[in-house]
Design an enzyme around this catalytic site. Structure first.
Site, mmCIF file in Angstrom:
data_model
loop_
_atom_site.group_PDB
_atom_site.id
_atom_site.type_symbol
_atom_site.label_atom_id
_atom_site.label_comp_id
_atom_site.label_asym_id
_atom_site.label_seq_id
_atom_site.Cartn_x
_atom_site.Cartn_y
_atom_site.Cartn_z
ATOM 1 N N ARG A 10 9.710 -32.199 -5.482
ATOM 2 C CA ARG A 10 9.668 -31.056 -4.569
ATOM 3 C C ARG A 10 8.412 -30.230 -4.816
ATOM 4 O O ARG A 10 8.177 -29.771 -5.934
ATOM 5 C CB ARG A 10 10.916 -30.186 -4.743
ATOM 6 C CG ARG A 10 10.954 -28.990 -3.806
ATOM 7 C CD ARG A 10 12.254 -28.234 -3.900
ATOM 8 N NE ARG A 10 13.364 -29.011 -3.380
ATOM 9 C CZ ARG A 10 14.601 -28.547 -3.250
ATOM 10 N NH1 ARG A 10 14.877 -27.318 -3.626
ATOM 11 N NH2 ARG A 10 15.558 -29.306 -2.770
ATOM 12 N N ASP A 48 24.462 -31.313 -11.148
ATOM 13 C CA ASP A 48 23.239 -32.096 -11.013
ATOM 14 C C ASP A 48 23.526 -33.541 -11.419
ATOM 15 O O ASP A 48 23.753 -33.835 -12.592
ATOM 16 C CB ASP A 48 22.132 -31.505 -11.897
ATOM 17 C CG ASP A 48 20.784 -32.177 -11.659
ATOM 18 O OD1 ASP A 48 20.676 -33.397 -11.932
ATOM 19 O OD2 ASP A 48 19.849 -31.490 -11.204
ATOM 20 N N THR A 78 5.788 -25.363 -0.989
ATOM 21 C CA THR A 78 6.429 -25.583 0.318
ATOM 22 C C THR A 78 7.917 -25.898 0.184
ATOM 23 O O THR A 78 8.670 -25.796 1.155
ATOM 24 C CB THR A 78 5.765 -26.757 1.052
ATOM 25 O OG1 THR A 78 5.993 -27.973 0.317
ATOM 26 C CG2 THR A 78 4.261 -26.545 1.176
ATOM 27 N N ASP A 107 21.138 -35.119 -14.175
ATOM 28 C CA ASP A 107 21.406 -34.613 -15.523
ATOM 29 C C ASP A 107 22.695 -35.200 -16.095
ATOM 30 O O ASP A 107 22.773 -35.546 -17.278
ATOM 31 C CB ASP A 107 21.487 -33.083 -15.517
ATOM 32 C CG ASP A 107 20.120 -32.426 -15.389
ATOM 33 O OD1 ASP A 107 19.108 -33.118 -15.604
ATOM 34 O OD2 ASP A 107 20.066 -31.226 -15.058
#
Length: 209
Positions: free
Chosen positions: A104, A200, A108, A203
């Site tokens: 990511r 997550d 933006t 993770d």
């Protein structure tokens, strides 16, 4: 418009409960994701085309069916998608495996491709993109973009848990890509996490924070 398939099979729902549970450790979480991916692969391949051939059994000659049509490829979105690959390969060991890596952009907040490795015969294959979570849909859409710009014509997206926002994003951007999920959750929270979700996935699969 993309079709959305929610798998309500009791075994999938049972295992998904323990995948969601925050007390489930890394080893068990990884095994459960693998098992659910296998069960989902059984469902997602239900409409694969078959053709009739003739074989000899120990008793007589018989007309039986084998898979026909395009070859299959599985493409996990790195890194969490890796946790679903073996589950699909358990059922379809001859499938090729590609990889798409996205990160990511901090400014933006859009996903950016940093890695893509696919089978050479892209146009001749049916692709299943796998990722445990479909949250905003940004990564899924970018992964589909990546396949299409390399010539892929037949793509499905498979995940464990999806938010309505992510489903809508794929449907808006890629109405030709059907979506296969084990559970459609309530919403995204302010941090972009699926609610109730499972936290997550990367993770929890790999024991990182």
């Amino acid at each position: 418009m993309s079709k959305v398939y929610v798998f309500d099979h009791p075994l999938i729902q049972h295992k998904l409960t323990y995948i969601r549970d925050k007390n489930t450790g890394t080893k068990e979480f990884r095994e459960l994701v693998d098992e659910v991916a296998t069960l989902m692969a059984f469902e997602i391949t239900r409409e694969m085309p078959v053709e009739e051939i003739e074989i000899e059994t120990p008793v007589t000659v018989a007309k039986t069916k084998v898979l026909s049509g395009k070859k299959l490829a599985i493409v996990p979105i790195l890194r969490a998608g890796i946790g679903m690959v073996d589950g699909v390969l358990n059922l379809i060991p001859a499938a090729k495996v590609g990889h798409i890596g996205l990160y990511r952009d901090p400014e933006t907040l859009k996903p950016v491709e940093y890695y893509a490795k696919l089978p050479a015969d892209v146009e001749e294959r049916d692709f299943i993109i796998v990722d445990p979570m479909l949250a905003t849909g940004g990564s899924a859409v970018e992964a589909i973009n990546s396949l299409k710009k390399r010539g892929a014509k037949s793509i499905k997206f498979m995940c464990l848990i999806a938010a309505p926002e992510g489903v809508k994003e794929i449907q808006d951007q890629h109405p030709d890509v059907d979506i296969y999920i084990a559970a459609l959750d309530e919403k995204l929270n302010d941090h972009g996490y699926i609610v109730p979700g499972l936290g997550d996935a990367g993770d929890r699969l790999f024991g990182t924070k």
